[in-house]
Structures are given as structure tokens and as C-alpha cells.
Design a protein around this motif. Structure first.
Motif, PDB file in Angstrom:
ATOM      1  N   UNK A  90      58.111  44.157  37.546  1.00 54.93           N
ATOM      2  CA  UNK A  90      56.742  44.422  37.981  1.00 54.93           C
ATOM      3  C   UNK A  90      56.391  45.850  37.641  1.00 54.93           C
ATOM      4  N   UNK A  91      55.330  46.060  36.864  1.00 58.37           N
ATOM      5  CA  UNK A  91      54.923  47.430  36.599  1.00 58.37           C
ATOM      6  C   UNK A  91      54.588  48.098  37.924  1.00 58.37           C
ATOM      7  N   UNK A  92      55.006  49.316  38.077  1.00 59.75           N
ATOM      8  CA  UNK A  92      54.746  50.017  39.320  1.00 59.75           C
ATOM      9  C   UNK A  92      53.245  50.082  39.549  1.00 59.75           C
ATOM     10  N   UNK A  93      52.846  49.863  40.768  1.00 58.27           N
ATOM     11  CA  UNK A  93      51.438  49.997  41.089  1.00 58.27           C
ATOM     12  C   UNK A  93      50.647  48.720  40.946  1.00 58.27           C
ATOM     13  N   UNK A  94      51.273  47.645  40.467  1.00 60.60           N
ATOM     14  CA  UNK A  94      50.583  46.348  40.440  1.00 60.60           C
ATOM     15  C   UNK A  94      51.020  45.576  41.674  1.00 60.60           C
ATOM     16  N   UNK A  95      50.053  45.222  42.485  1.00 63.70           N
ATOM     17  CA  UNK A  95      50.372  44.498  43.712  1.00 63.70           C
ATOM     18  C   UNK A  95      50.463  43.009  43.390  1.00 63.70           C
ATOM     19  N   UNK A  96      51.640  42.443  43.661  1.00 65.03           N
ATOM     20  CA  UNK A  96      51.825  41.010  43.407  1.00 65.03           C
ATOM     21  C   UNK A  96      51.566  40.247  44.695  1.00 65.03           C
ATOM     22  N   UNK A  97      50.611  39.361  44.626  1.00 69.24           N
ATOM     23  CA  UNK A  97      50.067  38.731  45.829  1.00 69.24           C
ATOM     24  C   UNK A  97      50.227  37.217  45.756  1.00 69.24           C
ATOM     25  N   UNK A  98      50.611  36.632  46.887  1.00 69.55           N
ATOM     26  CA  UNK A  98      50.535  35.170  46.996  1.00 69.55           C
ATOM     27  C   UNK A  98      49.235  34.867  47.735  1.00 69.55           C
ATOM     28  N   UNK A  99      48.211  34.376  47.041  1.00 69.30           N
ATOM     29  CA  UNK A  99      46.950  34.082  47.719  1.00 69.30           C
ATOM     30  C   UNK A  99      47.061  32.767  48.499  1.00 69.30           C
ATOM     31  N   UNK A 100      46.094  32.515  49.363  1.00 70.02           N
ATOM     32  CA  UNK A 100      46.194  31.320  50.207  1.00 70.02           C
ATOM     33  C   UNK A 100      45.847  30.034  49.464  1.00 70.02           C
ATOM     34  N   UNK A 101      45.247  30.155  48.286  1.00 73.96           N
ATOM     35  CA  UNK A 101      44.874  28.951  47.533  1.00 73.96           C
ATOM     36  C   UNK A 101      44.757  29.306  46.057  1.00 73.96           C
ATOM     37  N   UNK A 102      44.614  28.277  45.241  1.00 75.88           N
ATOM     38  CA  UNK A 102      44.438  28.486  43.803  1.00 75.88           C
ATOM     39  C   UNK A 102      42.983  28.828  43.509  1.00 75.88           C
TER      40      UNK A 102
ATOM     41  N   UNK B   1      57.453  39.332  45.107  1.00 80.30           N
ATOM     42  CA  UNK B   1      56.045  39.544  45.434  1.00 80.30           C
ATOM     43  C   UNK B   1      55.986  40.585  46.544  1.00 80.30           C
ATOM     44  N   UNK B   2      54.814  41.204  46.681  1.00 79.04           N
ATOM     45  CA  UNK B   2      54.662  42.283  47.658  1.00 79.04           C
ATOM     46  C   UNK B   2      53.864  41.873  48.876  1.00 79.04           C
ATOM     47  N   UNK B   3      53.068  40.831  48.721  1.00 83.39           N
ATOM     48  CA  UNK B   3      52.042  40.566  49.737  1.00 83.39           C
ATOM     49  C   UNK B   3      51.814  39.058  49.791  1.00 83.39           C
ATOM     50  N   UNK B   4      51.950  38.511  50.979  1.00 87.78           N
ATOM     51  CA  UNK B   4      51.751  37.064  51.179  1.00 87.78           C
ATOM     52  C   UNK B   4      50.562  36.928  52.117  1.00 87.78           C
ATOM     53  N   UNK B   5      49.454  36.501  51.565  1.00 86.82           N
ATOM     54  CA  UNK B   5      48.197  36.576  52.313  1.00 86.82           C
ATOM     55  C   UNK B   5      48.242  35.825  53.642  1.00 86.82           C
ATOM     56  N   UNK B   6      48.713  34.599  53.620  1.00 86.11           N
ATOM     57  CA  UNK B   6      48.729  33.811  54.851  1.00 86.11           C
ATOM     58  C   UNK B   6      50.101  33.181  55.047  1.00 86.11           C
TER      59      UNK B   6
ATOM     60  N   UNK C  34      55.686  43.698  51.990  1.00 82.88           N
ATOM     61  CA  UNK C  34      56.893  44.509  51.865  1.00 82.88           C
ATOM     62  C   UNK C  34      56.663  45.900  52.476  1.00 82.88           C
ATOM     63  N   UNK C  35      57.759  46.555  52.797  1.00 80.94           N
ATOM     64  CA  UNK C  35      57.702  47.882  53.417  1.00 80.94           C
ATOM     65  C   UNK C  35      56.986  48.920  52.559  1.00 80.94           C
ATOM     66  N   UNK C  36      57.032  48.716  51.246  1.00 83.58           N
ATOM     67  CA  UNK C  36      56.447  49.729  50.366  1.00 83.58           C
ATOM     68  C   UNK C  36      54.937  49.576  50.197  1.00 83.58           C
ATOM     69  N   UNK C  37      54.357  48.630  50.941  1.00 85.97           N
ATOM     70  CA  UNK C  37      52.906  48.414  50.851  1.00 85.97           C
ATOM     71  C   UNK C  37      52.253  48.972  52.118  1.00 85.97           C
ATOM     72  N   UNK C  38      51.197  49.757  51.943  1.00 89.77           N
ATOM     73  CA  UNK C  38      50.506  50.317  53.114  1.00 89.77           C
ATOM     74  C   UNK C  38      49.008  50.363  52.845  1.00 89.77           C
ATOM     75  N   UNK C  39      48.263  50.626  53.901  1.00 93.49           N
ATOM     76  CA  UNK C  39      46.810  50.789  53.745  1.00 93.49           C
ATOM     77  C   UNK C  39      46.040  49.488  53.719  1.00 93.49           C
ATOM     78  N   UNK C  40      46.612  48.417  54.259  1.00 93.00           N
ATOM     79  CA  UNK C  40      45.911  47.125  54.244  1.00 93.00           C
ATOM     80  C   UNK C  40      44.772  47.163  55.260  1.00 93.00           C
ATOM     81  N   UNK C  41      43.590  46.721  54.820  1.00 91.76           N
ATOM     82  CA  UNK C  41      42.418  46.719  55.695  1.00 91.76           C
ATOM     83  C   UNK C  41      42.300  45.375  56.399  1.00 91.76           C
TER      84      UNK C  41
END
Lengths: 312, 534
Positions: free
Chosen positions: B33-45, B261-266, B515-522
Motif C-alpha cells: 500500500x502506498x503510504x498515505x492511501x487509505x484502504x477502506x472496506x465500504x459498506x456496499x458496492x 486494509x485500514x478502515x472498515x466502515x461498518x 487501524x491504530x495508525x489512522x486518526x482524525x475520523x469525523x
């Protein structure tokens, strides 16, 4: 031989036509996607507007004729949801499925054929029984159970391989290998079991033939007897099973693609069915039908290559 | 940050425990994963890309990445200027002059023009429930020069800015006029995804159902205020965002554990306790409004057309039982006896006494008095969405216990969406009830809440008809003060609970795993500006 090829190619036309009619009608019976497209808060009027815009309000025969004319021009239509051509979508997804099928078949053959020959050579010994126990297990364990087990062992515990994903070998061959190993092992298990059993049965039958006894009497080493004389003559049923295996594999790849998150054709068709995306479903089923017919043709041609007694 | 309490474990717990090594370097095994690209599992396609063409939440979330809005809601649910620098409202309240900020540009490099925005509002106003209502008050929506949008009303309307700044679907996103002038039935394609938002859509990388890629828009000029929900400065700290679709929740879990992945939405409620035990991973609810479950009745046909039957069902349902079935734990559920999400401005108690203490005996009495004669009651029973499936099990059982002849017809959600459009009698393929849920952001007041509409053909599926409710919704929209709106919201709720066009099934929350390395989520809906990935 050329006559056979031409005849078989021509025979694809009525096959594909029947498939097209059946698929088209079955999909129309299952309802239309206008309500899904319009979204949860759409009014009846908005849903009807979507239906009209997509031409889903037209008589079924009219829709069918329009689609067939389109297909004859080599155009499988466009996804109702993404608006992308079905051929583009198939093009995006075919490589992962083809690569997984290829690695699975190659690995299965490389493992299963020697295992089957070994079991036949050591028939009714512990070696034979061990191979057959593995074969029964291979048939019995569901693909998703094996997949999760391998993922737990090699990705989560040992941290050797990634959990999911697909990278094209043309982009990064190392990443491709790392990501394809677990899906290949998962999917191969059932085919190794199948091919090993057939190989064992076929080779055992051939091992009782006079020419094998003659070869041994001439002092041929056992490896040559098994792989040159016995296996070659036992090859026709094995090739049949491998060929059918490839066809079955295209259907069976769906679960493996889901477990390991491989963006292949299996997932494309399941997603399309879930959304009732008619053009994708129709296009893919036609495509699969064509592949099946071609595979059968290849199997027939392989018979002739393997057994000089078979002539078309 | 709320860490969830570990509970029961199974095989997946072993998975999570083994993932204890997740924080260790993965070497060759770790996906690149290139640094700085947030890999996300969205809730749907994501398949439909045009945020005006459909109301899907995934399309709304996609829209927030690439488009911007004139106004937006902050975390206090107050409307703030976003692309707008300000608004002048005439003394008679009939003219709104919205001026655009300087330096706004579309992703193709052209300047944002007031005409683009006026046409975007008109396109949105043909589709969205709140937009349609707004445009019944609009005489003209045009522009004055390149930087002023002029909205002229035919009579005063109290929700102009709330409509234009609405938080949830359909959001009035701004787009260039060559797209905003298109009919709403003509959907925008991947190549037409040109907005002025903080991210750019990468059309070449779009793989519907598999992968969606967004890159940072280097030309985006954020506002100076701090980010707050959809409002404030949309400062992007990431190189890009990649949505990766996973069909299988267990693989989603494992991919988060290994850092693929870094972020699992739901995170599904049944997996959240496991995710909470994984080292290097956090679970937190960023959507305080949550979701509200609804059992929607068909008000046109059969037993469900009888208000007495609907009231009997509502009287019998026990929200706690429903929530426990739906999300497994009250940690993710909250009883809420208002038609508005609890904790929001218009949530109130009016008329809700009869659903606070479920009473099967009383429900049977109401059912008997309604004249119900054992007629078949068709429930469209979703089987492929666990929350809905679990809700339905409890609802059907409760209905049978009070004496309703329930015919629960199992089907996938796509079939429910088709079947529920039918207005035919139940013997001819019709239906009486289906279960769904809405995000709290869609239910904030009686106007934004389309499920509250009671205008027959113009109403949501179920075709509720009640002129009293519709009149009060109109009064709410035209109300001049908050006190007046609060009073009307209570009256509308009271009337709604007499009619019960749907039963409220409680509020539930879907946490996010990261993941721990992700911050600033609104706060939700998921926004990807302000997020940092170390």
C-alpha cells in the motif's frame, strides 16, 4: 478433423440460442431492477420513469429481439447500473478467474496424476489407502472451510501470505504468486481428489494388460512402464475428467473468489444476479456456454492426439 | 474513544488472538500500500455513480468525496456555508442570494459558475423528497453573474437552507452544467464524475463491485474553519482513498487484522466484540444518530390498510427484544419511542405511551376491536440482510402470538424492492409489511423524513394517506420559529402514532473498525478529509 471442428463450431449456434432464450425469459420472470435502481425512497412514479428509460416497459418479445440483434453485432449490451459495456466488465474480470483456473488445473494435474499412478502401482497397500483417504477428504471438505483454515494457518498465524486480493502477474509477479497460492490450494483440493481417483482406476485397469506384462518382461524399468506405457494408455478418461474439471471450475470458483476477495467473473455474476442486472447476467451466461462448448471440442481433439485409434 | 468489551469467542476469536502479531511487520506477506492511501472496506458496492440518480447511501458517500455542497451540516446539525461565502435573504423572505466563495474550481480546471450550481439544485430538486417540496415554493432558481445564485420563492419557506444543506441522501451536490443539465433519468457515467470536492474520481481504476479509487484534489481550497461533520475545512491529509469491496465479512475481519486494509466502515455487530480484541485495531461508533428500524405497512390493501391492525402490531412489539435480535447486544442498540432519532432536536414523547410498555393482551384486544377476521397478512421477509432477517423473526413471532395470520414470504432484498412496488391485493402478489431501516440523518425532522410523508401516491412505498399529517408537515416547513416547529413536530408524531404507517423498531449503531495508525475520523456519514494515516 477439420470437418469436426467446423461441425462443432456450427453446433454452438443453436446451443447459444437456446441458452439465450431460456436465460432471457427466466430473468424477466424474476422481476425487473427498476425499483433497485431508483433507490429506497423512490416514489412509484420515479420507479416507473426508470423502467421506461431502460425500456423495461416494452413487451418481452420486443426486448428480446432488440437484445439478440445487439448480440449478433457482437455487443452484449451495457450494465443497467454502471452503464459500462458488458464486454468491458468481462474484460476487467476475466484475468483473475482465468489465472485462478489455470493455476488450479496445473497444480491439480501435477499433484493428482502422480498420486493416482502411485496409488495404482501400490494398489491395496497403505500408500493406496492413504491416497484414497486424501481423495475422500478432498471431496468432502467444503471449499470455504478449507479456505478459512488455510487463511488462518498461513495468513493469520504464520503471517506468510496475504489474506486476500489479486494482483496481475503482468504487473507484479511476486505479489501475484503470494496472493494466488491460498486460493489455488483451496480450489485444487477437490480436483486433486477427483483426478487422482480416476487416474488410479484407469492405470490399474491398464496395468493388467498384456503389453504391460510384456514391457516388464523385456526388463523396462518400472518408472517407464508406469508413465510411458500405462499412463499414456490410461489418459483418455483422465483427460475427460480434467476437461470437465475446467468446466466445473468456472462455476466453482465463485466461493473461492468470495473467500479470498478475488475480483473475478464468479463475483461479477453473483453481484449481477443480486441486483438483477440483466445484460451482465445474460452476457456472462452466454459467454460461459461458449466456453463450455469450446472446452468440449478441445477435449475431443485431445482424445485423437492421445489415442491413434480415435479418428474423426 | 470507546473500546468494546470482549465477550464470547469462537474460531474467529482464535483468528483475532493470532492476529496479535498484527502489529508486527508482515514483510512479504503484507499487501503493498502506498503510504498515505487509505484502504477502506465500504459498506456496499458502488455501481451507480450519479448521486442524484439513486438514494443509496454508498452513492451519497461517494458523492461527498468528489463533490462539494453550497451549504453543509456541522456536528450540531446546524447548516453552515460550504461552497457559499454567504447568503442574503430579502426582508420578505422570498429571495435568497447565495454568493460563491472565490477560487472554486471543477476537477477539469474550469471555474465553478453560479449557473452550474443553479442547474445542480434544479436537477436535485426533481428527485429528492425534500428538494421536491422546496421547489414547490420556488418560482425561479437562476444566477446573477458568475458568482451569485438567486432563488426566488412564491411564498415564505422556513427550510430553504436546511434543504440545500441537508446531510443525507439525496445530497444536493454541485456539478458542472454539462452534467447538471441532464435529465434525472440519464445517469452520469464514470467519465462524467467531475466535481469540485476534495478528492478526484479515478475513472480508469474504477472496477464496479471490486475497487474504487479516489486521489487527492491538489487544487481544492478548503474553508478556514475546522472540519465538523460535512461542514468546515475539508483538509485532505491522504494521497488518496481506495475502496475495496469484500463480499465476505470474515475476510474483511482478517484483512483488517493483518493491516491489508485500514478502515472498515461498518463492522457487523456480531464481529465487533472480536475486532475490539485485536491488537492495533480500534472500534468506535462515529454515527451518533445511528439507524432506525422500521416495519413499514402497506396502507392500501388488506389487513394492513386497517389502522386498528397496525396499532395492535405496534402495541405488541418489544423494542428491546427486537434490538437484541437485530444487533445482538444493547451496546449497539437503544430503545427510542419517537419517530425522530432519539437525542436529536425534534425527538419527543407525544403519543408514544402505547409503545413504551408492550402488552400482548392489550394488542389482542385492539386487534379484536379492529374487526380483523384472520385475513392473510403477507410479510416480505428479507433473508440476505442479517439485521432485517433478525428483526423479522421477532416481529412475525409477535404478530402470530396476538393472533395474526402471518404469511412470511422469504426472499432476497432485491426481490423485496421489486415486490413492494406492487399495489395489488395480497392474493395477486401484493404485500402487507416489509422491514427496513433509515439512517438517523434522514429522519431529523418531519420534512426531511420521507417515511413520514402521507400524501398517497407522492408518499413513500406503503402509500400512506393522511391529509392531517401532510398539512402539519407543510405548516412545519413554513413555520417561522423553532418553538413553532417543536410544537408541530410533537403534534405530527402524535398523529402518526394514531395511524402507525410504520412501526418504529428502535435505534441501532454500526461501529467503524480502523487501524491504530489512522486518526482524525469525523462523524458519519463517512468523510475522508481530516483523516491522517501514519
Amino acid at each position: 478433423m477439420p470437418f469436426l471442428i467446423i461441425q462443432r463450431l456450427l453446433s454452438t449456434i443453436p446451443v447459444l440460442l437456446v441458452v439465450a432464450v431460456v436465460v432471457f425469459l427466466m430473468l424477466r420472470v424474476s422481476g425487473d431492477p427498476a425499483a433497485i435502481l431508483a433507490g429506497d425512497t423512490a416514489t412509484s412514479e420515479q420507479i416507473e420513469a426508470v423502467r421506461v428509460a431502460l425500456g423495461l416497459d416494452r413487451p418481452v418479445w420486443e426486448q428480446f429481439l432488440g437484445w439478440i440483434v445487439q448480440v449478433l453485432r457482437g455487443d452484449l449490451g451495457e450494465s443497467l447500473f454502471t452503464g459500462l459495456p458488458v464486454t468491458t466488465l468481462i474484460g476487467q474480470r476475466i484475468e483473475p478467474t482465468a489465472m485462478l483456473a489455470l493455476t488450479t488445473i496445473v497444480f491439480s494435474v501435477l499433484v493428482a496424476v502422480p498420486l493416482g499412478v502411485l496409488a495404482a502401482w501400490r494398489a491395496n497397500t497403505w500408500v493406496d489407502r492413504a491416497v484414497m483417504v486424501f481423495a475422500v477428504l478432498g471431496f468432502s471438505v467444503p471449499v470455504f472451510v478449507l479456505g478459512y483454515f488455510l487463511m488462518y494457518a498461513f495468513s493469520i498465524s504464520l503471517r506468510w501470505l496475504p489474506v486476500q486480493g489479486y494482483t496481475s502477474p503482468f504487473v507484479d509477479f511476486g505479489a501475484f504468486l503470494r496472493q494466488i497460492i491460498l486460493p489455488t490450494l483451496t480450489l485444487s483440493c477437490i480436483y486433486i481428489a477427483l483426478i487422482a481417483r480416476i487416474t488410479r482406476a484407469s492405470v490399474m485397469e491398464v496395468l493388467n494388460e498384456d503389453y504391460i506384462r510384456t514391457a516388464r518382461a523385456k526388463g523396462q524399468i518400472e518408472r517407464i512402464v508406469l508413465f510411458r506405457h500405462a499412463l499414456k494408455n490410461a489418459a483418455v478418461p483422465i483427460v475427460t475428467v480434467i476437461g470437465l474439471g475446467v468446466a466445473l471450475l468456472i462455476g466453482g470458483v465463485v466461493v473461492t473468489e468470495s473467500v479470498f476477495n478475488i475480483p473475478g467473473l464468479g463475483r461479477l455474476v453473483v453481484d449481477a444476479i443480486t441486483r438483477r442486472d440483466y445484460p451482465i447476467i445474460q452476457g456472462l451466461i452466454l459467454f460461459f456456454a461458449f466456453i463450455y462448448v469450446m472446452l468440449n471440442l478441445m477435449i475431443d481433439l485431445t482424445y485423437a492426439a492421445l489415442d491413434p485409434r480415435i479418428r474423426y | 474513544m470507546t473500546r468494546l468489551t470482549p465477550t464470547r469467542r469462537g474460531f474467529m476469536a482464535g483468528t483475532a488472538a493470532a492476529a496479535g502479531a498484527a502489529a508486527l511487520p508482515l514483510g512479504a506477506a503484507r499487501a503493498q500500500a502506498p503510504s498515505g492511501v487509505l484502504r477502506v472496506i465500504p459498506h456496499a458496492s458502488l455501481t451507480i455513480l450519479d448521486p442524484v440518480a439513486t438514494t443509496g447511501y454508498i452513492v451519497r458517500n461517494h458523492g461527498y468525496l468528489i463533490y462539494d455542497t453550497l451549504f453543509a451540516m456541522d456536528e450540531n446539525l446546524e447548516v453552515q456555508p460550504q461552497m457559499a461565502s454567504g447568503v442574503e435573504i430579502s426582508d420578505d423572505g422570498l429571495t435568497y442570494r447565495i454568493s460563491l466563495r472565490d477560487g472554486l474550481a471543477w476537477h477539469d480546471g474550469t471555474a465553478v459558475d453560479a449557473e452550474d450550481c443553479a442547474l445542480s439544485l434544479i436537477r436535485w430538486g426533481q428527485v429528492d423528497g425534500m428538494g421536491r417540496r422546496l421547489f414547490t415554493y420556488v418560482d425561479s432558481c437562476t444566477h446573477d453573474g458568475a458568482s451569485t445564485i438567486v432563488l426566488t420563492l412564491n411564498r415564505p419557506y422556513g427550510l430553504v437552507l436546511q434543504s440545500i444543506g441537508k446531510l443525507s441522501t439525496n445530497v444536493p451536490f454541485m456539478m458542472p452544467k454539462r452534467f447538471s443539465a441532464k435529465p434525472t433519468t440519464e445517469r452520469l457515467s464514470a467519465e462524467e464524475m467531475v466535481g469540485s470536492g476534495p478528492f478526484r474520481f479515478v475513472a480508469d481504476e474504477f472496477r464496479p463491485g471490486a475497487r474504487v479509487v479516489y486521489e487527492r484534489n491538489p487544487d481544492y481550497v478548503p474553508r478556514d474553519e475546522p472540519a465538523s461533520n460535512a461542514a468546515g475545512g475539508k483538509v485532505v491529509h491522504l494521497e488518496g482513498v481506495e475502496w475495496i469491496n469484500f463480499p465476505d465479512p470474515n475476510t474483511q475481519l482478517n484483512a483488517l487484522a493483518t493491516g491489508e486494509v485500514d478502515y472498515w466502515e461498518q463492522v457487523p455487530a456480531d464481529l465487533a466484540p472480536i475486532v475490539a480484541t485485536m491488537p492495533g485495531v480500534n472500534v468506535e461508533n462515529f454515527n451518533p444518530l445511528g439507524n432506525v428500524g422500521m416495519a413499514r405497512f402497506n396502507s392500501l390493501v388488506g389487513a394492513s390498510a386497517n389502522p386498528g391492525v397496525r396499532r395492535a402490531i405496534a402495541r405488541a412489539l418489544n423494542q428491546q427484544d427486537l434490538l437484541l435480535a437485530a444487533v445482538g447486544s444493547m451496546e449497539f442498540g437503544q430503545e427510542c419511542f419517537s419517530v425522530f432519532p432519539c437525542g436529536t432536536t425534534f425527538a419527543n414523547d407525544a403519543g408514544s405511551d402505547f409503545i413504551r410498555e408492550p402488552d400482548l393482551e392489550d394488542a389482542r384486544r385492539i386487534l379484536a376491536e379492529s374487526g380483523y377476521d384472520g385475513e392473510r397478512f403477507v410479510v416480505l421477509a428479507t433473508t440476505d440482510i442479517p439485521v432485517q432477517t433478525n428483526y423479522i423473526q421477532v416481529i412475525v413471532d409477535t404478530m402470530r402470538r396476538i393472533g395474526i395470520n402471518v404469511d412470511a414470504q422469504a426472499m432476497d432484498w432485491a426481490t423485496v424492492l421489486q415486490r413492494r412496488t406492487s399495489r395489488a391485493p395480497v392474493d395477486e402478489g401484493g404485500w402487507n409489511m416489509f422491514v427496513t431501516w433509515w439512517e438517523g440523518a434522514d429522519l431529523l425532522d418531519p420534512v426531511v423524513q420521507f417515511a413520514m410523508s402521507a400524501g398517497g401516491d407522492e408518499a413513500w412505498i406503503g402509500w400512506a394517506t393522511d391529509p392531517t399529517i401532510e398539512d402539519m408537515r407543510t405548516q412545519f416547513a413554513e413555520a417561522g420559529s423553532m418553538e413553532e416547529q417543536l410544537e408541530l413536530a410533537a403534534k405530527i408524531q402524535e398523529r402518526f402514532f394514531e395511524q402507525n404507517f410504520h412501526a418504529v423498531l428502535g435505534q441501532f449503531f454500526t461501529p467503524t473498525g480502523f487501524r491504530d495508525n489512522v486518526s482524525g475520523i469525523l462523524q458519519a456519514p463517512p468523510f475522508f478529509w481530516n483523516i491522517r494515516k501514519a
